[in-house]
Design a protein around this motif. Sequence first.
Motif, PDB file in Angstrom:
ATOM      1  N   GLU A   1     -48.053-135.917 -79.186  1.00 22.52           N
ATOM      2  CA  GLU A   1     -49.003-135.555 -78.126  1.00 22.52           C
ATOM      3  C   GLU A   1     -48.485-135.880 -76.732  1.00 22.52           C
ATOM      4  O   GLU A   1     -48.980-135.332 -75.746  1.00 22.52           O
ATOM      5  CB  GLU A   1     -50.346-136.270 -78.354  1.00 22.52           C
ATOM      6  CG  GLU A   1     -51.177-135.695 -79.480  1.00 22.52           C
ATOM      7  CD  GLU A   1     -50.830-136.301 -80.833  1.00 22.52           C
ATOM      8  OE1 GLU A   1     -49.857-137.094 -80.902  1.00 22.52           O
ATOM      9  OE2 GLU A   1     -51.523-135.991 -81.824  1.00 22.52           O
TER      10      GLU A   1
ATOM     11  N   SER B   1     -55.295-131.971 -76.080  1.00 23.73           N
ATOM     12  CA  SER B   1     -55.249-131.758 -77.530  1.00 23.73           C
ATOM     13  C   SER B   1     -56.517-131.143 -78.097  1.00 23.73           C
ATOM     14  O   SER B   1     -56.939-131.474 -79.210  1.00 23.73           O
ATOM     15  CB  SER B   1     -54.953-133.079 -78.264  1.00 23.73           C
ATOM     16  OG  SER B   1     -53.813-133.713 -77.746  1.00 23.73           O
TER      17      SER B   1
ATOM     18  N   HIS C   1     -56.363-138.431 -75.213  1.00 20.88           N
ATOM     19  CA  HIS C   1     -56.600-137.497 -76.310  1.00 20.88           C
ATOM     20  C   HIS C   1     -58.076-137.107 -76.298  1.00 20.88           C
ATOM     21  O   HIS C   1     -58.946-137.948 -76.089  1.00 20.88           O
ATOM     22  CB  HIS C   1     -56.236-138.135 -77.645  1.00 20.88           C
ATOM     23  CG  HIS C   1     -56.084-137.136 -78.748  1.00 20.88           C
ATOM     24  ND1 HIS C   1     -57.162-136.476 -79.308  1.00 20.88           N
ATOM     25  CD2 HIS C   1     -54.979-136.667 -79.389  1.00 20.88           C
ATOM     26  CE1 HIS C   1     -56.727-135.651 -80.239  1.00 20.88           C
ATOM     27  NE2 HIS C   1     -55.412-135.739 -80.315  1.00 20.88           N
TER      28      HIS C   1
ATOM     29  N   GLU D   1     -46.487-132.311 -76.250  1.00 24.70           N
ATOM     30  CA  GLU D   1     -47.622-131.660 -75.591  1.00 24.70           C
ATOM     31  C   GLU D   1     -47.631-131.902 -74.084  1.00 24.70           C
ATOM     32  O   GLU D   1     -47.714-130.966 -73.293  1.00 24.70           O
ATOM     33  CB  GLU D   1     -48.939-132.139 -76.200  1.00 24.70           C
ATOM     34  CG  GLU D   1     -50.151-131.399 -75.642  1.00 24.70           C
ATOM     35  CD  GLU D   1     -51.453-131.819 -76.292  1.00 24.70           C
ATOM     36  OE1 GLU D   1     -52.506-131.314 -75.866  1.00 24.70           O
ATOM     37  OE2 GLU D   1     -51.426-132.665 -77.203  1.00 24.70           O
TER      38      GLU D   1
END
Length: 353
Positions: A303, A263, A222, A307
């Motif tokens: 995420e 992200s 992240h 993602e």
Amino acid sequence: MLDAKSQATCPAHAPANHPKVPSEKVGVLLANLGTPDDYTYWPMRRYLNEFLSDQRVIDYPKWKWQPLLQAIILTKRPFSSGAAYKSIWNHDQGESPLMTITKDQTAKITTAMADRYGDRVMVDFCMRYGNPSTKSKVQEMVAAGCTRILFFPLYPQYAGATSATANDQFFRALMEETWQPSARTVPAYFDQPAYIDALAGSVETAYAALDSKPDILVVSYHGMPERYLQQGDPYHCQCQKTTRLLKERLGWTDTDIISTFQSKFGPEEWLKPYTVDHVAELAKQGKKNIAVIAPAFSADCIETLEEINEEIRESFEHAGGERFTYIPCLNDQDAHISALSSIIQDNLKGWLD
């Protein structure tokens, strides 16, 4: 959950009207980022408002940030974020995958602690944002007789926007207790051998199931604004060390593995390279077969499942990539539970031997 009332007794030599006190225990409170209660508009808006109002996450001055957040971002973003959550939602249990996995992790760690310490330890979990709240779980532990609490943010690498804000919320909860328990927090565990072994084992298992070895392993973390690194946040360095230790444990070379960051949010420069752009660049360079792993997440979540496995996969394939393998988070794998349990036991030393 322990029933505090059924186990409560009056202290020895206390007067008859003394309130009952539960038997002493040690609490182990696991903490993860959080999840909305549902993917519809208002639950998403409440969750995003709490998350994006945290100045550990977005540190812009409130007078500048809040009008933008309330008037624009929270008007639109709950729809797009809700659609993303809906695509990965655990509809059978009516909750996000992060919630399901965290429950499974907690159940297994509870068993491990019971095997080691009997009924002297109470294990539970909380979320920094959303439910169950940190405050509610601290209250439950205190009511159940926990005179000591070990607070464990499930973030392998420390960051102000993850580990620190989770600790902040824990300390706020303690401030409201009449009889505060003693408290410890578990530090980042990115370099713990058992954690690295568990990561390496997940890579080896995933690669063994493929008919051809990926050209490169993309280790996606992240992201955060680059400015935070310049202000002293150790996250970037700990991410890089995680990748290096994983590479060494696997016996690989630098060309087999790379760190990237995902992200990105807002106009600032964030830690680079950006995963979504870099996988496309790899495809253009002729690396048509890649694998992606996300070691900063202890459990699969929006995420990773949406993602990485949807948006980042699409970027790779759109640029000409042919084979994209997502390696799941460690979740409730036995090696992961063993690593987390070992870390907990190390941090309970002196309290429980």
